[in-house]
Design a protein around this motif. Structure first.
Motif, PDB file in Angstrom:
ATOM      1  N   ARG A   1       2.641  -9.182  -5.891  1.00 59.47           N
ATOM      2  CA  ARG A   1       2.324  -7.843  -5.396  1.00 59.47           C
ATOM      3  C   ARG A   1       2.811  -6.781  -6.393  1.00 59.47           C
ATOM      4  NH1 ARG A   1       0.548  -7.668  -0.176  1.00 59.47           N
ATOM      5  NH2 ARG A   1       0.848  -9.561   1.086  1.00 59.47           N
ATOM      6  N   ALA A   2       3.985  -7.001  -6.962  1.00 54.75           N
ATOM      7  CA  ALA A   2       4.514  -6.068  -7.958  1.00 54.75           C
ATOM      8  C   ALA A   2       3.581  -5.969  -9.156  1.00 54.75           C
ATOM      9  CB  ALA A   2       5.909  -6.507  -8.397  1.00 54.75           C
ATOM     10  N   GLU A   3       3.028  -7.084  -9.571  1.00 59.54           N
ATOM     11  CA  GLU A   3       2.072  -7.070 -10.682  1.00 59.54           C
ATOM     12  C   GLU A   3       0.819  -6.287 -10.296  1.00 59.54           C
ATOM     13  OE1 GLU A   3      -0.532  -7.719 -13.886  1.00 59.54           O
ATOM     14  OE2 GLU A   3       1.627  -7.393 -13.661  1.00 59.54           O
ATOM     15  N   ARG A   4       0.335  -6.466  -9.076  1.00 64.76           N
ATOM     16  CA  ARG A   4      -0.838  -5.701  -8.640  1.00 64.76           C
ATOM     17  C   ARG A   4      -0.546  -4.206  -8.626  1.00 64.76           C
ATOM     18  NH1 ARG A   4      -1.764  -9.989  -4.771  1.00 64.76           N
ATOM     19  NH2 ARG A   4      -0.957  -8.719  -3.043  1.00 64.76           N
ATOM     20  N   LEU A   5       0.703  -3.837  -8.358  1.00 67.32           N
ATOM     21  CA  LEU A   5       1.086  -2.423  -8.349  1.00 67.32           C
ATOM     22  C   LEU A   5       1.278  -1.865  -9.755  1.00 67.32           C
ATOM     23  CD1 LEU A   5       3.668  -2.494  -5.413  1.00 67.32           C
ATOM     24  CD2 LEU A   5       1.530  -1.184  -5.445  1.00 67.32           C
ATOM     25  N   GLY A   6       1.245  -2.727 -10.761  1.00 64.07           N
ATOM     26  CA  GLY A   6       1.413  -2.277 -12.129  1.00 64.07           C
ATOM     27  C   GLY A   6       2.865  -2.154 -12.566  1.00 64.07           C
ATOM     28  N   ILE A   7       3.783  -2.814 -11.860  1.00 64.67           N
ATOM     29  CA  ILE A   7       5.198  -2.785 -12.234  1.00 64.67           C
ATOM     30  C   ILE A   7       5.361  -3.407 -13.623  1.00 64.67           C
ATOM     31  CG2 ILE A   7       7.487  -3.672 -11.640  1.00 64.67           C
ATOM     32  CD1 ILE A   7       6.499  -1.461  -9.766  1.00 64.67           C
ATOM     33  N   ASP A   8       6.196  -2.788 -14.455  1.00 68.20           N
ATOM     34  CA  ASP A   8       6.349  -3.218 -15.851  1.00 68.20           C
ATOM     35  C   ASP A   8       7.355  -4.344 -16.047  1.00 68.20           C
ATOM     36  OD1 ASP A   8       4.617  -1.138 -17.027  1.00 68.20           O
ATOM     37  OD2 ASP A   8       6.177   0.243 -16.341  1.00 68.20           O
ATOM     38  N   ALA A   9       8.317  -4.472 -15.132  1.00 68.74           N
ATOM     39  CA  ALA A   9       9.373  -5.476 -15.289  1.00 68.74           C
ATOM     40  C   ALA A   9       9.968  -5.767 -13.921  1.00 68.74           C
ATOM     41  CB  ALA A   9      10.460  -4.977 -16.239  1.00 68.74           C
ATOM     42  N   LEU A  10      10.571  -6.933 -13.790  1.00 67.32           N
ATOM     43  CA  LEU A  10      11.240  -7.308 -12.550  1.00 67.32           C
ATOM     44  C   LEU A  10      12.696  -7.650 -12.819  1.00 67.32           C
ATOM     45  CD1 LEU A  10       8.622  -9.642 -10.805  1.00 67.32           C
ATOM     46  CD2 LEU A  10       9.132  -7.247 -10.258  1.00 67.32           C
ATOM     47  N   GLU A  11      13.530  -7.377 -11.817  1.00 67.58           N
ATOM     48  CA  GLU A  11      14.916  -7.828 -11.852  1.00 67.58           C
ATOM     49  C   GLU A  11      15.182  -8.602 -10.566  1.00 67.58           C
ATOM     50  OE1 GLU A  11      18.601  -5.656 -13.445  1.00 67.58           O
ATOM     51  OE2 GLU A  11      18.752  -5.316 -11.267  1.00 67.58           O
ATOM     52  N   VAL A  12      15.610  -9.856 -10.694  1.00 68.05           N
ATOM     53  CA  VAL A  12      15.948 -10.686  -9.546  1.00 68.05           C
ATOM     54  C   VAL A  12      17.381 -10.353  -9.133  1.00 68.05           C
ATOM     55  CG1 VAL A  12      16.270 -13.048  -8.723  1.00 68.05           C
ATOM     56  CG2 VAL A  12      14.376 -12.511 -10.280  1.00 68.05           C
TER      57      VAL A  12
ATOM     58  N   ALA B   1       0.826  -1.215   0.000  1.00 66.98           N
ATOM     59  CA  ALA B   1       0.000   0.000   0.000  1.00 66.98           C
ATOM     60  C   ALA B   1       0.856   1.258   0.000  1.00 66.98           C
ATOM     61  CB  ALA B   1      -0.928  -0.015   1.215  1.00 66.98           C
ATOM     62  N   ALA B   2       2.001   1.217   0.663  1.00 68.68           N
ATOM     63  CA  ALA B   2       2.847   2.405   0.753  1.00 68.68           C
ATOM     64  C   ALA B   2       3.418   2.818  -0.603  1.00 68.68           C
ATOM     65  CB  ALA B   2       3.986   2.154   1.740  1.00 68.68           C
ATOM     66  N   LEU B   3       3.566   1.865  -1.499  1.00 65.78           N
ATOM     67  CA  LEU B   3       4.111   2.180  -2.823  1.00 65.78           C
ATOM     68  C   LEU B   3       3.051   2.712  -3.786  1.00 65.78           C
ATOM     69  CD1 LEU B   3       6.603  -0.771  -3.348  1.00 65.78           C
ATOM     70  CD2 LEU B   3       7.180   1.663  -3.543  1.00 65.78           C
ATOM     71  N   LYS B   4       1.783   2.466  -3.506  1.00 66.48           N
ATOM     72  CA  LYS B   4       0.729   2.842  -4.447  1.00 66.48           C
ATOM     73  C   LYS B   4       0.713   4.325  -4.775  1.00 66.48           C
ATOM     74  CE  LYS B   4      -2.521  -0.977  -3.685  1.00 66.48           C
ATOM     75  NZ  LYS B   4      -3.879  -1.348  -3.205  1.00 66.48           N
ATOM     76  N   PRO B   5       0.712   5.232  -3.786  1.00 68.33           N
ATOM     77  CA  PRO B   5       0.658   6.653  -4.143  1.00 68.33           C
ATOM     78  C   PRO B   5       1.922   7.142  -4.854  1.00 68.33           C
ATOM     79  CG  PRO B   5       0.954   6.373  -1.772  1.00 68.33           C
ATOM     80  CD  PRO B   5       0.626   5.034  -2.326  1.00 68.33           C
ATOM     81  N   VAL B   6       3.062   6.547  -4.537  1.00 72.03           N
ATOM     82  CA  VAL B   6       4.306   6.926  -5.216  1.00 72.03           C
ATOM     83  C   VAL B   6       4.214   6.582  -6.693  1.00 72.03           C
ATOM     84  CG1 VAL B   6       6.801   6.573  -5.304  1.00 72.03           C
ATOM     85  CG2 VAL B   6       5.618   6.561  -3.087  1.00 72.03           C
ATOM     86  N   LEU B   7       3.770   5.367  -6.978  1.00 70.72           N
ATOM     87  CA  LEU B   7       3.660   4.927  -8.362  1.00 70.72           C
ATOM     88  C   LEU B   7       2.553   5.668  -9.103  1.00 70.72           C
ATOM     89  CD1 LEU B   7       4.259   1.134  -7.753  1.00 70.72           C
ATOM     90  CD2 LEU B   7       5.776   2.691  -8.985  1.00 70.72           C
ATOM     91  N   ALA B   8       1.474   5.976  -8.409  1.00 68.02           N
ATOM     92  CA  ALA B   8       0.386   6.720  -9.052  1.00 68.02           C
ATOM     93  C   ALA B   8       0.869   8.096  -9.489  1.00 68.02           C
ATOM     94  CB  ALA B   8      -0.800   6.842  -8.100  1.00 68.02           C
ATOM     95  N   SER B   9       1.651   8.758  -8.660  1.00 67.80           N
ATOM     96  CA  SER B   9       2.191  10.064  -9.019  1.00 67.80           C
ATOM     97  C   SER B   9       3.152   9.947 -10.193  1.00 67.80           C
ATOM     98  CB  SER B   9       2.913  10.675  -7.812  1.00 67.80           C
ATOM     99  OG  SER B   9       3.511  11.900  -8.157  1.00 67.80           O
ATOM    100  N   LEU B  10       4.012   8.949 -10.155  1.00 64.89           N
ATOM    101  CA  LEU B  10       4.952   8.737 -11.256  1.00 64.89           C
ATOM    102  C   LEU B  10       4.208   8.558 -12.574  1.00 64.89           C
ATOM    103  CD1 LEU B  10       8.001   6.341 -11.233  1.00 64.89           C
ATOM    104  CD2 LEU B  10       6.369   6.274 -13.095  1.00 64.89           C
ATOM    105  N   ARG B  11       3.170   7.743 -12.554  1.00 64.03           N
ATOM    106  CA  ARG B  11       2.427   7.469 -13.795  1.00 64.03           C
ATOM    107  C   ARG B  11       1.732   8.716 -14.337  1.00 64.03           C
ATOM    108  NH1 ARG B  11       4.697   2.770 -15.532  1.00 64.03           N
ATOM    109  NH2 ARG B  11       4.229   1.003 -14.192  1.00 64.03           N
ATOM    110  N   ARG B  12       1.358   9.630 -13.457  1.00 61.34           N
ATOM    111  CA  ARG B  12       0.688  10.849 -13.926  1.00 61.34           C
ATOM    112  C   ARG B  12       1.647  11.769 -14.669  1.00 61.34           C
ATOM    113  NH1 ARG B  12      -2.075  10.499  -8.894  1.00 61.34           N
ATOM    114  NH2 ARG B  12      -0.568  11.897  -7.906  1.00 61.34           N
ATOM    115  N   HIS B  13       2.936  11.704 -14.318  1.00 58.10           N
ATOM    116  CA  HIS B  13       3.857  12.711 -14.836  1.00 58.10           C
ATOM    117  C   HIS B  13       5.000  12.156 -15.678  1.00 58.10           C
ATOM    118  CE1 HIS B  13       1.719  15.504 -12.312  1.00 58.10           C
ATOM    119  NE2 HIS B  13       1.992  14.797 -11.232  1.00 58.10           N
TER     120      HIS B  13
END
Length: 370
Positions: A165-176, A80-92
């Motif tokens: 969880r990353a997929e639910r947040l809309g992350i585009d790619a993962l790096e292990v 949940a803590a990452l959601k607003p950060v990512l939402a702002s990023l996606r807007r701009h």
């Protein structure tokens, strides 16, 4: 056209240039949760001109943090803590967003670098670290617990849960994260892995757990989204992990559909002796690319636009990832594009920024639409 500013396609993700903002630990989270620092840091570098921004090493479980301040993605609160950060990023910003999934293993429970970086004793607020073997990173540190079969399953499942969880947040790619002396690298290196079961000893056995984790993450993340991996190509210690073994790992990863290999080095031993110089790790990326035929990212003291462009133009690597250079110059991508004749995207509020000689920096359409 500059090779650095040519597009590249990774599965369903097409990037307009070959620059990634590398994952950089910020050691600034609380209980694994992103906060206003991450809002500032991520939103700033999402406007760098790089085609992809990778969120810092993100712990898949609480005991997998390097420090108490490390970012995590292991429960509803950290998600949940990452959601607003990512939402702002996606807007701009239209940068692609990757995330590096990580587990510190025996290097967990440490102070932040600016507090000395030493291990935090349990009696002083630290926690019990785990690793492939009961061998401490440094001689004066408490030994980690060697992971048993239940522990291996728990860690693998934690990577899977974080990927979902990353997929639910809309992350585009993962790096292990399989580098820098953290858990998956610890399994690879004979310096840190002294197991006598199916996960230790031979190269095939030492590859087993990192490959298991990669397979599990790949299966849990949507097929059309890319999954890469960061590796240390050498321990810089005699008798440790080296480029020849890394190439064997790369060949196994290619069979599993890895989308890129981020070629770094070091981190598993305080005895390492690293010959630092500009581009000192680029030969590792080139060797992997030539031997395994996979996409590679070059990292390490890449600071100049012409240097980065030459790496891609000459075929040494498919992409470059910058860390400290981006912190020093948060518009590194803009300046590289201006120097090399490329174009980058920017939000409308910034369209007036380029000097006249670089009036097409943001593209004729966006620049002319002011």
């Amino acid at each position: 056209m500059s090779a650095l500013f040519s597009p590249i396609t990774l599965r369903g993700l097409t990037l307009p240039n070959r620059i990634m903002v590398a994952p950089m630990c910020q050691y600034s989270a609380g209980n694994g949760e992103a906060n206003d620092w991450h809002f500032t840091h991520i939103n700033s570098l999402a406007l760098s001109g790089a085609a992809m921004f990778c969120i810092e090493a993100t712990a898949v479980e609480a005991i997998g943090r390097i420090t108490p301040g490390c970012l995590g993605l292991w429960n509803d609160a950290t998600e949940a803590a990452l959601k607003p950060v990512l939402a702002s990023l996606r807007r701009h910003s239209n940068t692609a967003v990757a995330m590096q999934l990580a587990h510190a293993g025996r290097k967990a429970s440490s102070h932040t670098p600016w507090d000395g970086g030493q291990q935090i004793p349990i009696a002083e607020g630290g926690w019990q670290a785990e690793g492939p073997s009961a061998l401490p990173h440094k001689e004066n540190e408490a030994a980690p617990l060697a992971l048993d079969s239940a522990g291996l399953k728990r860690v693998r499942d934690a990577f899977v849960a974080a990927a979902r969880r990353a997929e639910r947040l809309g992350i585009d790619a993962l790096e292990v994260h399989c580098a820098h002396g953290y858990l998956l690298h610890q399994f690879l290196s004979p310096i840190s892995n002294r197991r006598t079961d199916a996960y230790g000893g031979s190269l095939q056995n030492r590859l087993r757990f990192p490959l298991d984790v990669f397979d599990a993450v790949r299966a849990a993340f949507p097929h059309h989204k890319p999954v890469g991996i960061k590796v240390s190509c050498t321990d810089w210690v005699d008798g440790g992990w080296d480029i020849a073994q890394t190439i064997e790992l790369a060949k196994e990863l290619k069979q599993r559909g890895v989308d890129w290999i981020d070629a770094s080095s070091g981190g598993v031993s305080p005895l390492q002796k690293i010959p630092l110089e500009p581009g000192y790790q680029v030969p590792f990326a080139q060797a992997i690319k030539q031997a395994a035929g996979v996409n590679v990212m070059a990292v390490g003291l890449i600071t100049e636009a012409t240097q980065a462009d030459d790496i891609v133009t000459s075929g040494k690597a498919d992409m470059v990832a910058l860390a400290r250079g981006m912190l020093y110059d948060p518009r590194w991508g803009w300046h590289a594009a201006a120097q090399l004749g490329g174009q980058v995207a920017a939000p409308p509020a910034y369209w007036r920024a380029p000097p006249h000689q670089h009036k097409d920096l943001f593209g004729a359409t966006t620049f002319g639409a002011r």
